[in-house]
Design a protein around this motif. Sequence first.
Motif, PDB file in Angstrom:
ATOM      1  N   TYR A 288      -4.210  17.512  55.036  1.00  0.00           N
ATOM      2  CA  TYR A 288      -3.350  18.580  55.512  1.00  0.00           C
ATOM      3  C   TYR A 288      -3.853  19.884  54.921  1.00  0.00           C
ATOM      4  CZ  TYR A 288       0.911  21.165  56.664  1.00  0.00           C
ATOM      5  OH  TYR A 288       1.791  22.092  57.167  1.00  0.00           O
ATOM      6  N   ARG A 289      -4.673  20.551  55.662  1.00  0.00           N
ATOM      7  CA  ARG A 289      -5.269  21.787  55.156  1.00  0.00           C
ATOM      8  C   ARG A 289      -5.015  22.898  56.153  1.00  0.00           C
ATOM      9  NH1 ARG A 289     -10.080  21.203  51.486  1.00  0.00           N
ATOM     10  NH2 ARG A 289     -11.040  22.845  52.710  1.00  0.00           N
ATOM     11  N   GLU A 290      -4.053  23.764  55.805  1.00  0.00           N
ATOM     12  CA  GLU A 290      -3.768  24.880  56.712  1.00  0.00           C
ATOM     13  C   GLU A 290      -4.996  25.739  56.901  1.00  0.00           C
ATOM     14  OE1 GLU A 290      -0.299  26.908  55.379  1.00  0.00           O
ATOM     15  OE2 GLU A 290       0.989  25.303  56.167  1.00  0.00           O
ATOM     16  N   ILE A 291      -5.753  25.865  55.847  1.00  0.00           N
ATOM     17  CA  ILE A 291      -6.917  26.745  55.888  1.00  0.00           C
ATOM     18  C   ILE A 291      -7.878  26.332  57.020  1.00  0.00           C
ATOM     19  CG2 ILE A 291      -8.071  25.387  54.090  1.00  0.00           C
ATOM     20  CD1 ILE A 291      -9.368  27.865  53.102  1.00  0.00           C
ATOM     21  N   ASP A 292      -7.965  25.034  57.276  1.00  0.00           N
ATOM     22  CA  ASP A 292      -8.843  24.554  58.360  1.00  0.00           C
ATOM     23  C   ASP A 292      -8.050  24.172  59.606  1.00  0.00           C
ATOM     24  OD1 ASP A 292     -11.207  24.671  56.782  1.00  0.00           O
ATOM     25  OD2 ASP A 292     -10.597  22.816  55.781  1.00  0.00           O
ATOM     26  N   GLN A 293      -6.769  24.476  59.609  1.00  0.00           N
ATOM     27  CA  GLN A 293      -5.876  24.090  60.715  1.00  0.00           C
ATOM     28  C   GLN A 293      -6.063  22.634  61.062  1.00  0.00           C
ATOM     29  OE1 GLN A 293      -6.321  26.847  64.059  1.00  0.00           O
ATOM     30  NE2 GLN A 293      -7.346  28.189  62.602  1.00  0.00           N
ATOM     31  N   ILE A 294      -5.971  21.819  60.042  1.00  0.00           N
ATOM     32  CA  ILE A 294      -6.186  20.401  60.302  1.00  0.00           C
ATOM     33  C   ILE A 294      -5.110  19.585  59.597  1.00  0.00           C
ATOM     34  CG2 ILE A 294      -7.828  20.077  58.396  1.00  0.00           C
ATOM     35  CD1 ILE A 294      -9.323  18.208  60.257  1.00  0.00           C
ATOM     36  N   LYS A 295      -4.554  18.648  60.338  1.00  0.00           N
ATOM     37  CA  LYS A 295      -3.476  17.833  59.777  1.00  0.00           C
ATOM     38  C   LYS A 295      -3.531  16.477  60.442  1.00  0.00           C
ATOM     39  CE  LYS A 295       1.550  18.044  58.995  1.00  0.00           C
ATOM     40  NZ  LYS A 295       1.861  16.650  59.228  1.00  0.00           N
ATOM     41  N   PHE A 296      -3.821  15.460  59.673  1.00  0.00           N
ATOM     42  CA  PHE A 296      -3.688  14.097  60.191  1.00  0.00           C
ATOM     43  C   PHE A 296      -3.475  13.142  59.019  1.00  0.00           C
ATOM     44  CE2 PHE A 296      -7.838  12.336  59.003  1.00  0.00           C
ATOM     45  CZ  PHE A 296      -8.616  13.465  58.863  1.00  0.00           C
ATOM     46  N   ASP A 297      -2.877  12.025  59.331  1.00  0.00           N
ATOM     47  CA  ASP A 297      -2.590  11.028  58.301  1.00  0.00           C
ATOM     48  C   ASP A 297      -3.549   9.860  58.462  1.00  0.00           C
ATOM     49  OD1 ASP A 297      -0.478  12.657  57.716  1.00  0.00           O
ATOM     50  OD2 ASP A 297       1.008  11.401  58.738  1.00  0.00           O
ATOM     51  N   LEU A 298      -3.742   9.131  57.384  1.00  0.00           N
ATOM     52  CA  LEU A 298      -4.527   7.903  57.516  1.00  0.00           C
ATOM     53  C   LEU A 298      -3.858   6.979  58.530  1.00  0.00           C
ATOM     54  CD1 LEU A 298      -5.568   7.187  53.818  1.00  0.00           C
ATOM     55  CD2 LEU A 298      -6.871   8.323  55.626  1.00  0.00           C
ATOM     56  N   GLN A 299      -2.544   7.066  58.606  1.00  0.00           N
ATOM     57  CA  GLN A 299      -1.839   6.245  59.598  1.00  0.00           C
ATOM     58  C   GLN A 299      -2.249   6.586  61.025  1.00  0.00           C
ATOM     59  OE1 GLN A 299       2.380   6.054  59.358  1.00  0.00           O
ATOM     60  NE2 GLN A 299       2.368   4.711  57.592  1.00  0.00           N
ATOM     61  N   ASP A 300      -2.569   7.853  61.261  1.00  0.00           N
ATOM     62  CA  ASP A 300      -3.050   8.212  62.609  1.00  0.00           C
ATOM     63  C   ASP A 300      -4.322   7.438  62.918  1.00  0.00           C
ATOM     64  OD1 ASP A 300      -1.124  10.182  63.342  1.00  0.00           O
ATOM     65  OD2 ASP A 300      -2.099  11.606  61.978  1.00  0.00           O
ATOM     66  N   LEU A 301      -5.232   7.440  61.940  1.00  0.00           N
ATOM     67  CA  LEU A 301      -6.493   6.709  62.146  1.00  0.00           C
ATOM     68  C   LEU A 301      -6.203   5.226  62.382  1.00  0.00           C
ATOM     69  CD1 LEU A 301      -8.834   8.188  59.347  1.00  0.00           C
ATOM     70  CD2 LEU A 301      -8.565   8.970  61.692  1.00  0.00           C
ATOM     71  N   GLU A 302      -5.262   4.699  61.624  1.00  0.00           N
ATOM     72  CA  GLU A 302      -4.959   3.259  61.752  1.00  0.00           C
ATOM     73  C   GLU A 302      -4.350   2.940  63.117  1.00  0.00           C
ATOM     74  OE1 GLU A 302      -4.367   2.566  56.956  1.00  0.00           O
ATOM     75  OE2 GLU A 302      -2.651   3.093  58.193  1.00  0.00           O
ATOM     76  N   ARG A 303      -3.476   3.820  63.577  1.00  0.00           N
ATOM     77  CA  ARG A 303      -2.886   3.597  64.912  1.00  0.00           C
ATOM     78  C   ARG A 303      -3.966   3.620  65.989  1.00  0.00           C
ATOM     79  NH1 ARG A 303       1.714   6.272  63.067  1.00  0.00           N
ATOM     80  NH2 ARG A 303       0.671   8.270  63.291  1.00  0.00           N
ATOM     81  N   TRP A 304      -4.847   4.602  65.900  1.00  0.00           N
ATOM     82  CA  TRP A 304      -5.910   4.702  66.918  1.00  0.00           C
ATOM     83  C   TRP A 304      -6.805   3.467  66.884  1.00  0.00           C
ATOM     84  CZ3 TRP A 304      -7.224  10.271  64.916  1.00  0.00           C
ATOM     85  CH2 TRP A 304      -6.220  11.157  65.351  1.00  0.00           C
ATOM     86  N   ARG A 305      -7.126   3.068  65.668  1.00  0.00           N
ATOM     87  CA  ARG A 305      -7.966   1.878  65.527  1.00  0.00           C
ATOM     88  C   ARG A 305      -7.301   0.671  66.186  1.00  0.00           C
ATOM     89  NH1 ARG A 305      -7.553  -0.300  59.733  1.00  0.00           N
ATOM     90  NH2 ARG A 305      -5.507  -0.734  60.626  1.00  0.00           N
ATOM     91  N   ASP A 306      -6.012   0.480  65.898  1.00  0.00           N
ATOM     92  CA  ASP A 306      -5.320  -0.691  66.436  1.00  0.00           C
ATOM     93  C   ASP A 306      -5.238  -0.632  67.960  1.00  0.00           C
ATOM     94  OD1 ASP A 306      -5.095  -1.427  63.852  1.00  0.00           O
ATOM     95  OD2 ASP A 306      -2.970  -0.898  63.629  1.00  0.00           O
ATOM     96  N   ARG A 307      -5.005   0.562  68.489  1.00  0.00           N
ATOM     97  CA  ARG A 307      -4.938   0.691  69.951  1.00  0.00           C
ATOM     98  C   ARG A 307      -6.286   0.387  70.587  1.00  0.00           C
ATOM     99  NH1 ARG A 307      -1.735   6.411  69.809  1.00  0.00           N
ATOM    100  NH2 ARG A 307       0.266   5.560  69.106  1.00  0.00           N
ATOM    101  N   ILE A 308      -7.351   0.833  69.918  1.00  0.00           N
ATOM    102  CA  ILE A 308      -8.687   0.590  70.482  1.00  0.00           C
ATOM    103  C   ILE A 308      -9.006  -0.908  70.449  1.00  0.00           C
ATOM    104  CG2 ILE A 308     -11.158   1.012  70.155  1.00  0.00           C
ATOM    105  CD1 ILE A 308     -10.346   3.864  69.188  1.00  0.00           C
ATOM    106  N   TYR A 309      -8.674  -1.568  69.344  1.00  0.00           N
ATOM    107  CA  TYR A 309      -8.905  -3.020  69.299  1.00  0.00           C
ATOM    108  C   TYR A 309      -8.076  -3.723  70.368  1.00  0.00           C
ATOM    109  CZ  TYR A 309     -11.902  -3.502  65.180  1.00  0.00           C
ATOM    110  OH  TYR A 309     -12.967  -3.469  64.322  1.00  0.00           O
ATOM    111  N   ALA A 310      -6.822  -3.289  70.530  1.00  0.00           N
ATOM    112  CA  ALA A 310      -5.963  -3.915  71.543  1.00  0.00           C
ATOM    113  C   ALA A 310      -6.577  -3.718  72.927  1.00  0.00           C
ATOM    114  CB  ALA A 310      -4.556  -3.320  71.482  1.00  0.00           C
ATOM    115  N   ALA A 311      -7.108  -2.535  73.181  1.00  0.00           N
ATOM    116  CA  ALA A 311      -7.724  -2.256  74.486  1.00  0.00           C
ATOM    117  C   ALA A 311      -8.923  -3.177  74.701  1.00  0.00           C
ATOM    118  CB  ALA A 311      -8.144  -0.795  74.564  1.00  0.00           C
ATOM    119  N   ILE A 312      -9.713  -3.329  73.661  1.00  0.00           N
ATOM    120  CA  ILE A 312     -10.900  -4.180  73.787  1.00  0.00           C
ATOM    121  C   ILE A 312     -10.490  -5.615  74.105  1.00  0.00           C
ATOM    122  CG2 ILE A 312     -12.772  -5.241  72.453  1.00  0.00           C
ATOM    123  CD1 ILE A 312     -13.065  -2.488  71.039  1.00  0.00           C
TER     124      ILE A 312
END
Length: 682
Positions: A288-312
């Motif tokens: 979460y770095r306002e300076i770089d306008q970037i905000k994401f959680d490790l959980q976001d990565l985990e959700r995306w990963r799980d969705r991609i595996y489910a799709a596969i």
Amino acid sequence: ILKLFDRPTEPSFMPKGDDNSVFEAPSKYLNDRFKPIKSDLDNRFGSTNKIQVKDINLPDLSLPEMLPRRANFSLFIPSHRKMAARMIEVFMGMRSLDDFTAAAVYCHDRMNPYMFIYALSVAILHRPDTQGLRLPSLCEVFPDKYMDRALFSQAREESNLVPVESRVPLEIPRDYTASDLDIEHRVAYFREDLGINLHHWHWHLVYPFDAPREIVNKDRRGELFFYMHQQIMARYNMERLCNNLARTKRLVNWRDPLEEGYFPKLDSLVASRVWPPRFANTKLSDVYREIDQIKFDLQDLERWRDRIYAAIHSGTVVNDDGQFVELSESRGIDILGNILEASILSINMNLYGDIHNLGHVAIALCHDPEGKNLETFSIMGDPATAMRDPIFYRWHAFVDDIFQEHKNTLPRYTQQQLEYSGVKITSVEVQSDGQVPKNRLQTFWQRSDVDLSRGVDFTPRGNVFARFTHLQHTPFTYKIQVENNGGPKMGTCRIFMAPKFDERGLPMLLRDQKVLFVELDKFTVNLKSNKNTITRKSTESSVTIPFERTFRNLEAGRPAEGGDLEEFNYCGCGWPQHMLICKGNAEGYPCELFVMISNINDDRVEQSGNQGQCSDAASYCGIRNQLYPDRRSMGYPFDRLPRQRADTLRQFLTPNMMVVDVAVQHTNRTVEPQAGAKARRN
Ligand code: CUO
């Protein structure tokens, strides 16, 4: 316009290029700091070679202007890539070369130099009117991305005090980032190889993931993202095995500390910052770095990963409109590549996210995820440097595993898809140049020079060379005997090499070995009836480019008069020839060399137009403005699970294939630069 690559942090009114040209731009272009003293500057740097810059109505550049000039720039950070994409869009939209030059000069003097050079490179690569230009090698423009900080004070000393004729190359020691107390350091020669890092940078320049759509949307780019990085992993793992290291462990548990530390010892000359190190056992955190306008959680990565595996596992993905799209045998991997990377071609960014890029970011910012310490990202945040860090490979092992998961759901190749009726390979051998027994390859160390002067800003002009040590091998020739029981026909010869044994010294099972096959070459052959002998030199490889093209703009890489620039940049993309094979070991590291001649009818891609002089590294880089020149899935025949009952490579073979044992022997000698090999700057 190429002069803008020269000393990219020095303003455009300072002398550039060998003829000391200066750009004369309207004062509105100038960085605000210099506006009040413009006439003084004109007198001070008043060169006779003046390049008049047109006064144009500047488009809205407020977005890229937001990145401070002395900040670091990361393609992986979403706000940075949007800024760069805007700059590329502006450059692409300029109606004439004069207008393009004017916009470029404006950006050069006011914007972040890293972002500027990136956007300028992509634009020059893709604009029709900049054909015939040659981009300088990035290690000349930003040598600070590749070389120990200590070198630059020496370089300044050298260029301020020593006349050009008396300068000696500055030595970059082989071991400067770590010692052998860190076992990962055994393969630092691979990770920190300049040519490998330049290849990776070039690849991402040719295949940007965020830019105007017509630039991003290239034939099979998602699949090539998979394949090129899969090959990096295969090569790195082979390199590890021959250094008695285990294969790379996937980075799968993102809550555990990262075992590997890395201390790059690089300074950013532009950002005037040290590239942050990563201590062993650092943990990843939400970013979460306002300076770089970037905000994401490790959980976001985990959700995306799980969705991609489910799709596969379900064999389908859901696109932006909520429709199901099949991950088919032919198109699935390309769709998945764009989803995973993610490029703007991802068919559903909301659902599948931006996992690979933000993984780079999470790792690159793990030392300061909230920006509390005002630290910038580490080398994992920049494609020009990321391959130096051991963690790069752990991350890409994870990414590759997702692709393999998909590949393993596909039908196995049938006998018919593998064999080539009437074609039989009867013998294969490799012969190194010189007095070397057959089927023995030789590696050693070589020292070479690169010119730093383009990138050492605010110093007097003239070449300053750095001398670095890299792996090298004795060139070799393949000799392949083929019997053809039919009439004359064509085929595609595919050559791969893989380790023969695993970490325990046991023969490999093909299902494990298949991801370790390193492509060495691929070329079309004409077979006459009956007996044929095919000879092919290692230097002709479809994977590599010669040293001169990786590092310099000299003869080998020079497009013909009026030649074409994007083609040249495809020329700049390619695995470095000096890293074609692994280092091996003193006893002769046992490998299996696999040769196949596949049926041309399933390989051939119908396309018109000239394949150009730079199609020779097409395996990892494709060909400009053309379809990928092989219709088979990339990595064929090892991209899928082997046939039932083909547990070993030998059981897998059909008559049009052959395997021979090859040993790679390393001698710990160092060869000095060849006389006359020293680069002259263009
Ligand atoms: Cu090339 Cu992760 O894509 O670096």
